[in-house]
Design a protein around this motif. Structure first.
Motif, PDB file in Angstrom:
ATOM      1  N   LEU A   1       0.846  -1.195   0.000  1.00 33.48           N
ATOM      2  CA  LEU A   1       0.000   0.000   0.000  1.00 33.48           C
ATOM      3  C   LEU A   1       0.882   1.246   0.000  1.00 33.48           C
ATOM      4  O   LEU A   1       1.906   1.285   0.677  1.00 33.48           O
ATOM      5  CB  LEU A   1      -0.872  -0.025   1.269  1.00 33.48           C
ATOM      6  CG  LEU A   1      -1.947   1.053   1.385  1.00 33.48           C
ATOM      7  CD1 LEU A   1      -3.094   0.761   0.427  1.00 33.48           C
ATOM      8  CD2 LEU A   1      -2.471   1.137   2.820  1.00 33.48           C
ATOM      9  N   SER A   2       0.476   2.259  -0.761  1.00 30.14           N
ATOM     10  CA  SER A   2       1.251   3.501  -0.802  1.00 30.14           C
ATOM     11  C   SER A   2       0.321   4.691  -0.562  1.00 30.14           C
ATOM     12  O   SER A   2      -0.896   4.578  -0.735  1.00 30.14           O
ATOM     13  CB  SER A   2       1.914   3.657  -2.171  1.00 30.14           C
ATOM     14  OG  SER A   2       0.920   3.983  -3.140  1.00 30.14           O
ATOM     15  N   PRO A   3       0.880   5.843  -0.162  1.00 31.54           N
ATOM     16  CA  PRO A   3       0.043   7.025   0.046  1.00 31.54           C
ATOM     17  C   PRO A   3      -0.803   7.382  -1.187  1.00 31.54           C
ATOM     18  O   PRO A   3      -1.926   7.855  -1.062  1.00 31.54           O
ATOM     19  CB  PRO A   3       1.064   8.124   0.366  1.00 31.54           C
ATOM     20  CG  PRO A   3       2.199   7.389   1.024  1.00 31.54           C
ATOM     21  CD  PRO A   3       2.286   6.085   0.279  1.00 31.54           C
TER      22      PRO A   3
ATOM     23  N   ARG B   1      -4.874   3.482   7.538  1.00 33.03           N
ATOM     24  CA  ARG B   1      -5.350   4.866   7.697  1.00 33.03           C
ATOM     25  C   ARG B   1      -4.174   5.842   7.706  1.00 33.03           C
ATOM     26  O   ARG B   1      -4.234   6.924   7.101  1.00 33.03           O
ATOM     27  CB  ARG B   1      -6.158   4.980   9.002  1.00 33.03           C
ATOM     28  CG  ARG B   1      -6.982   6.258   9.100  1.00 33.03           C
ATOM     29  CD  ARG B   1      -7.761   6.361  10.405  1.00 33.03           C
ATOM     30  NE  ARG B   1      -6.858   6.327  11.535  1.00 33.03           N
ATOM     31  CZ  ARG B   1      -6.826   5.342  12.439  1.00 33.03           C
ATOM     32  NH1 ARG B   1      -7.645   4.314  12.345  1.00 33.03           N
ATOM     33  NH2 ARG B   1      -5.979   5.388  13.438  1.00 33.03           N
ATOM     34  N   THR B   2      -3.087   5.470   8.366  1.00 35.36           N
ATOM     35  CA  THR B   2      -1.896   6.333   8.421  1.00 35.36           C
ATOM     36  C   THR B   2      -1.313   6.531   7.029  1.00 35.36           C
ATOM     37  O   THR B   2      -0.889   7.634   6.665  1.00 35.36           O
ATOM     38  CB  THR B   2      -0.843   5.716   9.374  1.00 35.36           C
ATOM     39  OG1 THR B   2      -1.439   5.509  10.659  1.00 35.36           O
ATOM     40  CG2 THR B   2       0.360   6.616   9.535  1.00 35.36           C
ATOM     41  N   VAL B   3      -1.322   5.461   6.232  1.00 35.62           N
ATOM     42  CA  VAL B   3      -0.753   5.546   4.870  1.00 35.62           C
ATOM     43  C   VAL B   3      -1.642   6.386   3.957  1.00 35.62           C
ATOM     44  O   VAL B   3      -1.170   7.323   3.303  1.00 35.62           O
ATOM     45  CB  VAL B   3      -0.541   4.131   4.271  1.00 35.62           C
ATOM     46  CG1 VAL B   3      -0.102   4.223   2.807  1.00 35.62           C
ATOM     47  CG2 VAL B   3       0.488   3.348   5.083  1.00 35.62           C
ATOM     48  N   VAL B   4      -2.952   6.081   3.910  1.00 27.54           N
ATOM     49  CA  VAL B   4      -3.789   6.722   2.878  1.00 27.54           C
ATOM     50  C   VAL B   4      -4.373   8.065   3.317  1.00 27.54           C
ATOM     51  O   VAL B   4      -4.665   8.907   2.476  1.00 27.54           O
ATOM     52  CB  VAL B   4      -4.926   5.787   2.381  1.00 27.54           C
ATOM     53  CG1 VAL B   4      -4.336   4.543   1.732  1.00 27.54           C
ATOM     54  CG2 VAL B   4      -5.909   5.421   3.482  1.00 27.54           C
ATOM     55  N   GLN B   5      -4.535   8.275   4.630  1.00 29.33           N
ATOM     56  CA  GLN B   5      -5.067   9.575   5.073  1.00 29.33           C
ATOM     57  C   GLN B   5      -3.950  10.531   5.501  1.00 29.33           C
ATOM     58  O   GLN B   5      -3.976  11.711   5.186  1.00 29.33           O
ATOM     59  CB  GLN B   5      -6.071   9.389   6.220  1.00 29.33           C
ATOM     60  CG  GLN B   5      -7.378   8.780   5.752  1.00 29.33           C
ATOM     61  CD  GLN B   5      -8.536   8.882   6.755  1.00 29.33           C
ATOM     62  OE1 GLN B   5      -9.648   8.492   6.436  1.00 29.33           O
ATOM     63  NE2 GLN B   5      -8.304   9.386   7.936  1.00 29.33           N
ATOM     64  N   ASP B   6      -2.948   9.995   6.227  1.00 29.08           N
ATOM     65  CA  ASP B   6      -1.862  10.874   6.706  1.00 29.08           C
ATOM     66  C   ASP B   6      -0.670  10.893   5.748  1.00 29.08           C
ATOM     67  O   ASP B   6       0.282  11.634   5.955  1.00 29.08           O
ATOM     68  CB  ASP B   6      -1.393  10.424   8.097  1.00 29.08           C
ATOM     69  CG  ASP B   6      -2.529  10.424   9.114  1.00 29.08           C
ATOM     70  OD1 ASP B   6      -3.532  11.132   8.873  1.00 29.08           O
ATOM     71  OD2 ASP B   6      -2.430   9.703  10.127  1.00 29.08           O
TER      72      ASP B   6
ATOM     73  N   VAL C   1       1.717   8.705   5.117  1.00 27.92           N
ATOM     74  CA  VAL C   1       2.999   8.197   5.621  1.00 27.92           C
ATOM     75  C   VAL C   1       3.269   6.842   4.958  1.00 27.92           C
ATOM     76  O   VAL C   1       2.430   5.942   5.060  1.00 27.92           O
ATOM     77  CB  VAL C   1       2.959   8.008   7.162  1.00 27.92           C
ATOM     78  CG1 VAL C   1       4.299   7.464   7.660  1.00 27.92           C
ATOM     79  CG2 VAL C   1       2.605   9.319   7.864  1.00 27.92           C
ATOM     80  N   PRO C   2       4.400   6.670   4.256  1.00 23.64           N
ATOM     81  CA  PRO C   2       4.673   5.378   3.620  1.00 23.64           C
ATOM     82  C   PRO C   2       4.696   4.239   4.650  1.00 23.64           C
ATOM     83  O   PRO C   2       5.100   4.442   5.798  1.00 23.64           O
ATOM     84  CB  PRO C   2       6.060   5.569   2.989  1.00 23.64           C
ATOM     85  CG  PRO C   2       6.188   7.047   2.815  1.00 23.64           C
ATOM     86  CD  PRO C   2       5.445   7.673   3.961  1.00 23.64           C
ATOM     87  N   VAL C   3       4.285   3.057   4.206  1.00 22.21           N
ATOM     88  CA  VAL C   3       4.110   1.923   5.119  1.00 22.21           C
ATOM     89  C   VAL C   3       5.416   1.546   5.824  1.00 22.21           C
ATOM     90  O   VAL C   3       5.412   1.121   6.981  1.00 22.21           O
ATOM     91  CB  VAL C   3       3.484   0.725   4.356  1.00 22.21           C
ATOM     92  CG1 VAL C   3       4.483  -0.005   3.489  1.00 22.21           C
ATOM     93  CG2 VAL C   3       2.785  -0.232   5.285  1.00 22.21           C
ATOM     94  N   ASP C   4       6.562   1.782   5.156  1.00 24.57           N
ATOM     95  CA  ASP C   4       7.842   1.408   5.774  1.00 24.57           C
ATOM     96  C   ASP C   4       8.426   2.519   6.647  1.00 24.57           C
ATOM     97  O   ASP C   4       9.516   2.382   7.195  1.00 24.57           O
ATOM     98  CB  ASP C   4       8.856   0.968   4.706  1.00 24.57           C
ATOM     99  CG  ASP C   4       9.102   2.043   3.659  1.00 24.57           C
ATOM    100  OD1 ASP C   4       8.469   3.129   3.738  1.00 24.57           O
ATOM    101  OD2 ASP C   4       9.922   1.806   2.747  1.00 24.57           O
ATOM    102  N   ARG C   5       7.695   3.637   6.768  1.00 26.05           N
ATOM    103  CA  ARG C   5       8.160   4.734   7.632  1.00 26.05           C
ATOM    104  C   ARG C   5       7.426   4.742   8.976  1.00 26.05           C
ATOM    105  O   ARG C   5       7.696   5.585   9.821  1.00 26.05           O
ATOM    106  CB  ARG C   5       7.921   6.081   6.937  1.00 26.05           C
ATOM    107  CG  ARG C   5       8.730   6.311   5.692  1.00 26.05           C
ATOM    108  CD  ARG C   5      10.170   6.669   6.043  1.00 26.05           C
ATOM    109  NE  ARG C   5      10.995   6.784   4.842  1.00 26.05           N
ATOM    110  CZ  ARG C   5      11.089   7.889   4.118  1.00 26.05           C
ATOM    111  NH1 ARG C   5      10.399   8.955   4.449  1.00 26.05           N
ATOM    112  NH2 ARG C   5      11.873   7.904   3.057  1.00 26.05           N
TER     113      ARG C   5
ATOM    114  N   VAL D   1       1.916  -1.234  15.800  1.00 31.46           N
ATOM    115  CA  VAL D   1       2.471   0.116  15.663  1.00 31.46           C
ATOM    116  C   VAL D   1       3.039   0.511  17.022  1.00 31.46           C
ATOM    117  O   VAL D   1       2.432   0.264  18.063  1.00 31.46           O
ATOM    118  CB  VAL D   1       1.384   1.121  15.215  1.00 31.46           C
ATOM    119  CG1 VAL D   1       1.936   2.547  15.209  1.00 31.46           C
ATOM    120  CG2 VAL D   1       0.866   0.757  13.818  1.00 31.46           C
ATOM    121  N   LYS D   2       4.217   1.129  17.003  1.00 31.62           N
ATOM    122  CA  LYS D   2       4.837   1.576  18.252  1.00 31.62           C
ATOM    123  C   LYS D   2       4.218   2.905  18.678  1.00 31.62           C
ATOM    124  O   LYS D   2       4.162   3.852  17.888  1.00 31.62           O
ATOM    125  CB  LYS D   2       6.342   1.738  18.036  1.00 31.62           C
ATOM    126  CG  LYS D   2       7.118   2.086  19.312  1.00 31.62           C
ATOM    127  CD  LYS D   2       8.508   2.579  18.976  1.00 31.62           C
ATOM    128  CE  LYS D   2       9.527   1.492  19.214  1.00 31.62           C
ATOM    129  NZ  LYS D   2      10.908   1.976  19.076  1.00 31.62           N
TER     130      LYS D   2
END
Length: 207
Positions: free
Chosen positions: A89-91, A143-148, A150-154, A178-179
């Protein structure tokens, strides 16, 4: 720019709803609500009575219909989160898809490949990296990837954390989390207590 208004769908598919699932679903509902997203629990059997913590939960929508019926006219806007998908998945997928579908298989150990049933129906798939996640973690990462954006590996992760049951014993969770800002894995409220209770129960079975 943030991409609000996404819909996260978990196909429930089970005649029952375990306590740990209800904690995960409640977490997904409240985080979705807080971020302007929708959370839809689909394919919920009519015979299933929602536990009290989910009744009237903000951000939770429950459907007895399955994903194909609900989004019959939007199939190309649905992204299936699939551990076997060829790409992560990517932004940018936030521009391509509005609906993100989880097959209710995440969090099983060993994983049951329920996603394959949805894959066969022709939904486009994306992967969240190589490590199995709990359902609430998978939705949080998506949600972090597609809304915020942020790339999945970051995203900072903790893999297979050891949870202390008591001063002598710990149990290893076979998932990626997630940490959190406190350096601990982000888990639903009440999940630690449930895990401890379950492990004490299974220890009693051994005695």
């Amino acid at each position: 720019m943030a991409n609000p208004g996404k819909t996260f769908v978990v196909e429930h598919l089970d005649p029952e709803l375990e306590q740990w699932s209800s904690l995960e679903y409640l977490t997904i509902a409240s985080e979705s609500y807080a971020s302007g997203a929708q959370f839809l629990l689909s394919s919920v059997p009519t015979s299933l009575k929602l536990p009290s913590n989910l009744q009237g939960a903000k951000g939770l929508n429950v459907e007895t219909r399955g994903i194909e019926e609900i989004y019959a006219d939007k199939k190309d806007r649905v992204c299936l989160l699939d551990p076997a998908a060829p790409k992560d998945l990517s932004p940018e997928d936030g521009d391509t898809f509005d609906i993100f579908l989880f097959g209710g298989i995440l969090g099983d150990d060993p994983p049951r490949d329920r996603t394959s049933e949805l894959r066969k129906k022709g939904y486009q798939g994306r992967r969240l990296g190589p490590v199995q996640m709990t359902t609430d973690t998978a939705v949080r990462v998506t949600r972090t990837v597609v809304q915020d954006r942020v790339p999945v590996d970051r995203i900072p992760y903790i893999d297979n954390p050891d949870l202390k049951i008591n001063k002598n014993e710990s149990t290893q969770m076979p998932f990626r989390y997630v940490k959190g800002e406190d350096g601990q894995p982000i888990m639903p409220k009440g999940m630690m207590e449930l895990i401890i209770k379950d492990s004490e129960k299974s220890l009693d079975d051994l005695l």
